[in-house]
Write a protein that holds these residues in place. Structure first.
Motif, PDB file in Angstrom:
ATOM      1  N   LEU A   1       0.819  -1.296  -0.119  1.00 35.57           N
ATOM      2  CA  LEU A   1      -0.021   0.140  -0.305  1.00 35.57           C
ATOM      3  C   LEU A   1       0.958   1.685   0.296  1.00 35.57           C
ATOM      4  O   LEU A   1       1.787   1.263   0.658  1.00 35.57           O
ATOM      5  CB  LEU A   1      -1.008   0.091   1.188  1.00 35.57           C
ATOM      6  N   VAL A   2       0.900   1.637  -0.634  1.00 39.09           N
ATOM      7  CA  VAL A   2       1.207   3.397  -0.457  1.00 39.09           C
ATOM      8  C   VAL A   2       2.442   3.801  -1.275  1.00 39.09           C
ATOM      9  O   VAL A   2       3.014   4.335  -2.253  1.00 39.09           O
ATOM     10  CB  VAL A   2       0.781   4.126   0.673  1.00 39.09           C
ATOM     11  N   LEU A   3       3.483   3.168  -0.235  1.00 38.44           N
ATOM     12  CA  LEU A   3       4.668   2.984  -0.470  1.00 38.44           C
ATOM     13  C   LEU A   3       5.365   3.021  -2.137  1.00 38.44           C
ATOM     14  O   LEU A   3       6.431   4.194  -2.424  1.00 38.44           O
ATOM     15  CB  LEU A   3       5.846   1.889   0.275  1.00 38.44           C
ATOM     16  N   PRO A   4       5.082   2.150  -2.662  1.00 42.14           N
ATOM     17  CA  PRO A   4       6.050   1.662  -3.771  1.00 42.14           C
ATOM     18  C   PRO A   4       5.217   3.292  -5.524  1.00 42.14           C
ATOM     19  O   PRO A   4       5.231   3.088  -6.600  1.00 42.14           O
ATOM     20  CB  PRO A   4       4.680   0.682  -4.142  1.00 42.14           C
ATOM     21  N   VAL A   5       3.912   4.062  -4.492  1.00 37.62           N
ATOM     22  CA  VAL A   5       3.457   4.392  -5.849  1.00 37.62           C
ATOM     23  C   VAL A   5       4.119   6.003  -5.677  1.00 37.62           C
ATOM     24  O   VAL A   5       5.001   6.456  -6.923  1.00 37.62           O
ATOM     25  CB  VAL A   5       2.031   5.892  -4.566  1.00 37.62           C
ATOM     26  N   PRO A   6       5.219   6.744  -4.842  1.00 37.08           N
ATOM     27  CA  PRO A   6       6.295   6.828  -6.087  1.00 37.08           C
ATOM     28  C   PRO A   6       6.988   6.559  -6.424  1.00 37.08           C
ATOM     29  O   PRO A   6       8.161   7.408  -7.313  1.00 37.08           O
ATOM     30  CB  PRO A   6       6.885   8.068  -4.344  1.00 37.08           C
ATOM     31  N   VAL A   7       7.779   5.989  -5.710  1.00 34.80           N
ATOM     32  CA  VAL A   7       8.845   4.196  -6.545  1.00 34.80           C
ATOM     33  C   VAL A   7       8.425   4.692  -8.258  1.00 34.80           C
ATOM     34  O   VAL A   7       8.773   4.767  -9.263  1.00 34.80           O
ATOM     35  CB  VAL A   7       9.140   3.579  -5.924  1.00 34.80           C
ATOM     36  N   MET A   8       6.610   4.383  -8.445  1.00 28.03           N
ATOM     37  CA  MET A   8       6.529   3.588  -9.185  1.00 28.03           C
ATOM     38  C   MET A   8       6.317   6.233  -9.835  1.00 28.03           C
ATOM     39  O   MET A   8       6.648   5.057 -12.051  1.00 28.03           O
ATOM     40  CB  MET A   8       5.036   3.423  -9.424  1.00 28.03           C
ATOM     41  N   PHE A   9       5.913   6.520  -9.907  1.00 26.38           N
ATOM     42  CA  PHE A   9       6.630   7.943 -10.958  1.00 26.38           C
ATOM     43  C   PHE A   9       7.506   7.989 -11.371  1.00 26.38           C
ATOM     44  O   PHE A   9       7.734   8.128 -12.265  1.00 26.38           O
ATOM     45  CB  PHE A   9       5.254   9.112  -9.745  1.00 26.38           C
TER      46      PHE A   9
END
Lengths: 241, 153
Positions: free
Chosen positions: A204-212
């Motif tokens: 949850l949540v944590l991978p999102v910045p890495v995805m960007f």
């Protein structure tokens, strides 16, 4: 990894596994071709729809396509030079568009929802075969560009400005495709792995910045590959005085 | 499940080269030709046509602007000339009227002087004749008085 009870079914890591297709006695990586066909299909659809009705006052998709065309032309023109950039613009542009679409498609489309018997779908550029193929095409192109523009005088480039440069220039011919292919391959694969590992650990949540960050890297890698390809071709056709 | 088959695996691995490589290369070359025909050529044609159109239109506009500027300058010069001419005419008219006024004034003054002189002369002559008359009359009257007195004696 063991069998943790918290391992989610969609967050498993599969590295270096491929879906093999057998053609005669040749084996190919099926998942790479499946994704590349889908992405090329999307790219061609965009192009065909966008160029269907072109006008002097652009509207809709034509704007996007003209922006892309302009961007690629500027890239090719600054790296290759005014004289021959027209011949190489389609190649540079195809490299850029194909790599860009592959990287972003690999990052944006939820391929993992489709179950394969072996391996998994992802960016075609995360497979070393694709990036080496692209890099070798670049090598062939700059040799061809140099030889077709300057004939055998192309080899003056190897002893320019002094013959001492000869071994370095020869080594360069090997390091160029090597660095091109591994840079792209490493970046895209690493991005996919980082996202996969993070999803595996914290879904949850944590991978999102890495995805960007991954999207950013993907775009930059496409630009770098196309720019370097254009630069190598420009270097080969450049006239030394 | 998380098998990290990296190097030297007989099946799979990250660096597993096979026929994917040449086929992908062929596919990209094919894509280059397709995109050239479907994308780069048509869009390039449209963009270059527009660039030409813009360039020629701009040149045309520049030429027209120059013409307008020339015309404007011409008109400005004409206006200046007209203004100068009008100024000249006005000053001339002013001078003329001044001259006329002065002339009229001088004429009127001299006429008035002349008539005054005339009048004075006339008055003088009349006075003189009147005096003369008066003198002769008084002489005559004196003589008459003397005669009457003499004759009455």
């Amino acid at each position: 990894m063991g069998t943790s009870p918290f391992v989610l079914p969609f967050a498993a890591l599969e590295v270096g596994q491929h879906l093999y297709w057998q053609i005669g006695n040749l084996r190919i990586h099926g998942q790479v071709f499946m994704t590349s066909w889908i992405l090329i299909g999307a790219l061609l659809t965009l192009v065909v729809v966008g160029t269907k009705k072109m006008e002097r006052d652009p509207r809709g998709l034509q704007n996007l396509l003209e922006f892309l065309w302009d961007y690629i032309r500027d890239l090719a023109r600054t790296q290759i030079g005014e004289k021959v950039y027209r011949d190489w613009m389609p190649f540079i542009g195809t490299l850029f568009l194909f790599i860009f679409v592959s990287n972003w498609g690999g990052a944006l489309i939820p391929w993992k929802l489709i179950e394969l018997p072996s391996g998994e779908l992802g960016a075609p550029t995360a497979d070393i075969n694709t990036t080496v193929a692209l890099a070798l095409l670049v090598s062939l192109s700059y040799f061809y560009a140099g030889l077709s523009n300057k004939g055998l005088r192309y080899f003056e480039y190897y002893v320019h400005p002094t013959p001492i440069m000869l071994p370095f220039k020869i080594v360069e011919d090997f390091t160029k495709p090597l660095s091109l292919s591994f840079r792209l391959f490493g970046n895209i694969l690493a991005d996919e792995l980082v996202v996969a590992v993070l999803v595996f650990l914290v879904p949850l949540v944590l991978p999102v910045p890495v995805m960007f960050l991954g999207l950013f890297t993907s775009a930059i890698q496409a630009l770098i590959f196309a720019t370097l390809a254009a630069y190598y071709i420009g270097e080969a056709v450049e006239e030394h005085h | 499940m998380t098998s990290l088959l990296l190097f030297g695996a007989s099946e799979g691995g990250l660096f597993d080269f096979d026929a994917t490589l040449p086929l992908m290369a062929a596919q990209v070359v094919l894509l280059t030709f397709i995109l050239n025909a479907l994308f780069f050529k048509p869009v390039g044609r449209v963009v270059e046509e527009r660039e030409n159109y813009v360039a020629t239109t701009r040149l045309d506009a520049k030429k027209r602007l120059q013409e307008v500027e020339i015309l404007e300058n011409d008109l400005k010069n004409q206006l200046k000339e007209a203004r100068r001419a009008a100024q000249k005419i006005i000053s001339e008219a002013e001078e003329d009227s001044e001259k006329l006024y002065k002339e009229a004034l001088a004429l009127a003054t001299s006429e008035a002087n002349a008539s005054r002189e005339n009048a004075r002369n006339e008055i003088n002559s009349q006075r003189e004749s009147a005096l003369k008359q008066l003198k002769s009359d008084s002489d005559k009257l004196g003589d008459l008085i003397v005669q009457r007195l003499m004759s009455a004696k």
